[in-house]
Design a protein around this motif. Structure first.
Motif, mmCIF file in Angstrom:
data_model
loop_
_atom_site.group_PDB
_atom_site.id
_atom_site.type_symbol
_atom_site.label_atom_id
_atom_site.label_comp_id
_atom_site.label_asym_id
_atom_site.label_seq_id
_atom_site.Cartn_x
_atom_site.Cartn_y
_atom_site.Cartn_z
ATOM 1 N N GLY B 56 0.807 -1.212 0.000
ATOM 2 C CA GLY B 56 0.000 0.000 0.000
ATOM 3 C C GLY B 56 0.840 1.262 0.000
ATOM 4 O O GLY B 56 2.028 1.241 -0.342
ATOM 5 N N HIS B 57 0.203 2.349 0.380
ATOM 6 C CA HIS B 57 0.871 3.651 0.360
ATOM 7 C C HIS B 57 0.708 4.356 1.699
ATOM 8 O O HIS B 57 -0.187 4.007 2.477
ATOM 9 N N VAL B 58 1.598 5.325 1.933
ATOM 10 C CA VAL B 58 1.545 6.075 3.194
ATOM 11 C C VAL B 58 1.365 7.562 2.889
ATOM 12 O O VAL B 58 2.064 8.119 2.035
ATOM 13 N N VAL B 59 0.402 8.173 3.569
ATOM 14 C CA VAL B 59 0.165 9.613 3.426
ATOM 15 C C VAL B 59 0.320 10.266 4.791
ATOM 16 O O VAL B 59 -0.290 9.814 5.764
ATOM 17 N N VAL B 60 1.125 11.313 4.855
ATOM 18 C CA VAL B 60 1.270 12.081 6.088
ATOM 19 C C VAL B 60 0.640 13.448 5.841
ATOM 20 O O VAL B 60 1.050 14.167 4.934
ATOM 21 N N GLU B 61 -0.373 13.777 6.617
ATOM 22 C CA GLU B 61 -1.065 15.050 6.457
ATOM 23 C C GLU B 61 -0.809 15.908 7.692
ATOM 24 O O GLU B 61 -0.998 15.456 8.819
ATOM 25 N N VAL B 62 -0.377 17.149 7.484
ATOM 26 C CA VAL B 62 -0.090 18.044 8.605
ATOM 27 C C VAL B 62 -0.940 19.307 8.455
ATOM 28 O O VAL B 62 -0.910 19.962 7.415
ATOM 29 N N ARG B 63 -1.690 19.627 9.505
ATOM 30 C CA ARG B 63 -2.521 20.837 9.488
ATOM 31 C C ARG B 63 -2.129 21.750 10.636
ATOM 32 O O ARG B 63 -2.137 21.335 11.787
#
Lengths: 304, 253
Positions: B56-63
Motif C-alpha cells: 500500500g501507500h503512506v500519506v502524512v497530512e499536517v494541518r
C-alpha cells in the motif's frame, strides 16, 4: 546571520537590515529628513507586512532623530517656540492617522492608500524642490546661502499672529500647527518622519532661516514619531522593537556620516540631489500602481 | 549520520513491535515541540513509524492552526490604477498544510475519498466555507491565489515522494516548517492506504510555540500593548541617544 522578529513573525538577515538602516541614515544626516520615505518601501520589499513596516519605521525614527535633535540643540539650531506649536499639531495628527490606519486596514485598502500617498507627496515635493534647486544653482553662483533670501510677504493674514524670536519672523500659530498636524497624519500612515515635507514648508511657507529648519523639524519629528509608536502599539500591534533596534543601529551611524558630509557640501546641490532621490522613489512606486501586477490576488491583513 | 541513527532506531522499534504486528500503525515525531527563539529560521522534523501490514501507500497530512483568511483581488480602476477591488474570506483555513506521501496521492486515492478525508488542494477547496460574494472571479480563483502565496512561503506543501518506505514496514518523512509557520497546535495524521481506502491511521500533535525573549515581547505586544508602546519609545530614545553619544565621542577625538 538571521534573526527572528517577534512581532513581524519572520526570520530576516541582520546584515541586510543594518545596511538598509545605514544607507537611510546617511540621507537622514545629510538632509535632515528621517528617510522613512525610502525605509518603508524597502522594508516592504523585504517581505515585511506594510503596516508593520510603517509603524516600526516610526519607532526607528524616534531613535534616529534623538541624536540629531541633541546635536542641533547644541548648535542652537532649534526654534523651540515654533517647534512646540508644530509638536502639538503633530501629536493630534499622528493620533488621527493611527485611527485612520486601523480603519483602512479593515477595508483592505491600506497598501493602496500608502502607495498613492507616497506617489503624490513625493512627486509634488520632488518636482518643486528640483525646480527651486536648479533656479538657486543658476541664480546664486557661490553666494552664501540664506543671505540674500527675498523677504516673504504673506499672501493672506491668518489670525493669532505671534513673534518667533529665534527665527526672527512673525506668523500665525495656525501655520506651524497646521504643518505639524499634516505631517503627523503622514507619520502614522506612511511611517515617515515627514521632514521631506516639513523642511520645504518651513523654508517656503513660513520663511524660516535655513539653519534652524533642520533642527526644528527633527525636534517635531521626535515627538510625533514617539506618539505614533505608542498609538500604533496600542491600536494596531504593528511595532516590532527588534526590527526597529536593528534599523536604528545602522541609521544612527549613517546619520553621523551624513551630518559631516552635509557640512562639506553646498546646500543647493544637496537640494537637487534630494529632489532626484525623491522623484526616483515616486516613479518606482507609480510603476507599481499602473503596471499589471504579477499576481492579482493578495492576502489581506486579517490579523490575529 | 542522523539517518543511520534513525534507521537503526526504527529497526529496533519494529523488532520489538513485530510480535504485535497487525495491530496498529505506530508513528512518532523526532520532536513534538518547535521552539521559536530569536535564532529561529524554521525547522525540519522527522515523522516516522512502522506499518502493521506490508504494501500500500503512506500519506502524512499536517494541518496547522486554522483561522479566517481574506484574499483580495486587484482590478484596474479608472483604466490606470491597480487596486484591491473585491475580496473573499475563507473561514477556518489552516495556516499551514503539508501533504507528504510516497507517490502522488491521486494515484492511489480517488477524488471522493480524498474529499471525504480532506486530503489535498481539491479537498481543501471543497471543504472550505466562504464569506463574501465576489462578482469578478470564481471562489476557486481566490482559493488558488491563497495557495499560491502559501506555497511561496512554504506554508502549503504537496510532496509526493517525501515519504520513504523501507522493507514494507518502516516509513519516514522529513517535514519542513518554514520560519513563517504560525504558532499553535499542529495535527499530524499518518494513513496507510490499500486498494483505494485507508486501512490504518495514527495521529500526533506538534506544538509550535515562542520561547524566551520572543515570547515575552510577543505577549507584551498583544496582552499589554500600552506598556509595549511605552517600552518601544523609551528603548528607541535611549538606544538612539546612546549610539549617538558613542559616535559623537569618536568624532571629537
Amino acid at each position: 546571520m538571521n534573526l527572528y522578529l517577534p512581532v513581524a513573525e519572520m526570520s530576516v538577515n541582520i546584515f541586510v537590515l543594518l545596511g538598509l538602516g545605514g544607507a537611510v541614515g546617511v540621507l537622514s544626516g545629510l538632509f535632515g529628513v528621517g528617510g522613512g520615505f525610502l525605509m518603508t518601501p524597502l522594508l516592504m520589499m523585504l517581505g515585511i507586512p506594510a503596516p508593520v513596516a510603517a509603524a516600526t519605521d516610526a519607532n526607528q525614527i524616534v531613535a534616529a532623530s534623538i541624536s540629531g535633535t541633541i546635536a542641533h540643540m547644541r548648535r542652537r539650531n532649534v526654534d523651540f517656540k515654533m517647534g512646540a506649536y508644530m509638536v502639538v499639531g503633530g501629536l493630534i495628527g499622528s493620533k488621527l492617522g493611527v485611527q485612520l490606519v486601523g480603519y483602512l486596514r479593515a477595508l483592505g485598502q491600506i497598501d493602496f492608500v500608502i502607495t498613492v500617498l507616497f506617489v503624490v507627496m513625493l512627486g509634488l515635493i520632488g518636482s518643486f524642490m528640483f525646480v527651486e534647486g536648479l533656479h538657486a544653482l543658476r541664480g546664486s553662483s557661490g553666494g552664501d546661502t540664506g543671505g540674500k533670501k527675498p523677504k516673504k510677504t504673506p499672501r493672506w493674514r491668518l489670525p493669532l499672529r505671534t513673534h518667533f524670536a529665534t527665527s526672527g519672523l512673525e506668523t500665525s500659530i495656525l501655520v506651524p500647527l497646521g504643518v505639524g498636524g499634516f505631517v503627523g497624519v503622514l507619520a502614522a500612515i506612511l511611517g515617515v518622519g515627514g521632514g521631506f515635507i516639513m523642511v520645504p514648508a518651513m523654508i517656503y511657507l513660513i520663511g524660516m532661516p535655513t539653519q534652524v529648519v533642520v533642527g526644528t523639524s527633527l525636534f517635531q519629528i521626535l515627538f510625533t514619531t514617539a506618539n505614533t509608536t505608542f498609538w500604533q502599539s496600542v491600536q494596531n500591534q504593528t511595532v516590532d522593537i527588534v526590527l526597529a533596534l536593528l534599523l536604528l543601529i545602522g541609521s544612527v551611524i549613517g546619520a553621523q556620516i551624513g551630518t559631516r558630509l552635509g557640512s562639506k557640501l553646498q546646500g543647493e546641490q544637496l537640494r537637487v540631489l534630494l529632489a532626484l532621490i525623491v522623484l526616483a522613489t515616486a516613479a518606482k512606486l507609480l510603476l507599481g500602481l499602473v503596471l499589471e501586477p504579477d499576481d492579482l490576488y493578495v492576502i489581506g491583513g486579517g490579523g490575529h | 549520520m542522523m539517518r543511520a541513527l534513525w534507521t537503526s532506531l526504527l529497526l529496533a522499534l519494529v523488532a520489538t513491535l513485530a510480535p504485535a504486528a497487525g495491530a496498529a500503525l505506530v508513528s512518532d515525531l523526532s520532536h513534538t515541540e518547535v521552539k521559536v527563539s530569536y535564532r529561529y529560521e524554521g525547522e525540519t522534523l522527522l515523522v516516522f513509524g512502522s506499518l502493521p501490514e506490508p504494501g500500500g501507500h503512506v500519506v502524512v497530512e499536517v494541518r496547522g492552526p486554522a483561522k479566517a483568511r481574506t484574499i483580495q483581488r486587484k482590478g484596474q480602476v479608472m483604466g490606470v490604477l491597480w487596486m484591491n477591488v473585491e475580496d473573499l474570506t475563507i473561514q477556518d483555513f489552516p495556516g499551514y498544510y503539508a501533504l507528504l506521501s510516497d507517490a502522488p496521492v491521486a494515484e492511489f486515492l480517488g477524488p471522493a475519498e480524498r474529499n471525504r478525508l480532506g486530503l489535498g488542494r481539491d479537498a481543501l477547496f471543497a471543504a472550505a466555507e466562504y464569506r463574501g460574494d465576489p462578482a469578478q472571479a470564481a471562489p476557486r480563483d481566490y482559493f488558488d491565489g491563497l495557495l499560491r502565496h502559501m506555497t511561496d512561503a512554504g506554508l502549503y506543501q504537496e510532496k509526493p515522494g517525501a515519504v520513504r518506505i523501507k522493507q514494507d514496514r518502516l516509513f519516514r518523512a522529513e517535514l519542513r516548517m518554514p520560519s513563517r509557520a504560525p504558532v499553535g497546535e499542529y495535527a499530524i495524521v499518518v494513513r496507510q492506504v490499500k486498494d483505494g481506502s485507508v486501512v490504518h491511521r495514527d495521529t500526533q500533535t506538534l506544538t509550535v510555540a515562542k520561547t524566551g525573549i520572543e515570547k515575552w515581547l510577543y505577549d507584551l505586544a498583544y496582552d499589554h500593548p500600552a506598556w509595549y508602546g511605552v517600552m518601544a519609545v523609551l528603548v528607541a530614545l535611549f538606544a538612539g541617544w546612546f549610539v549617538g553619544m558613542i559616535t559623537r565621542g569618536e568624532a571629537e577625538h
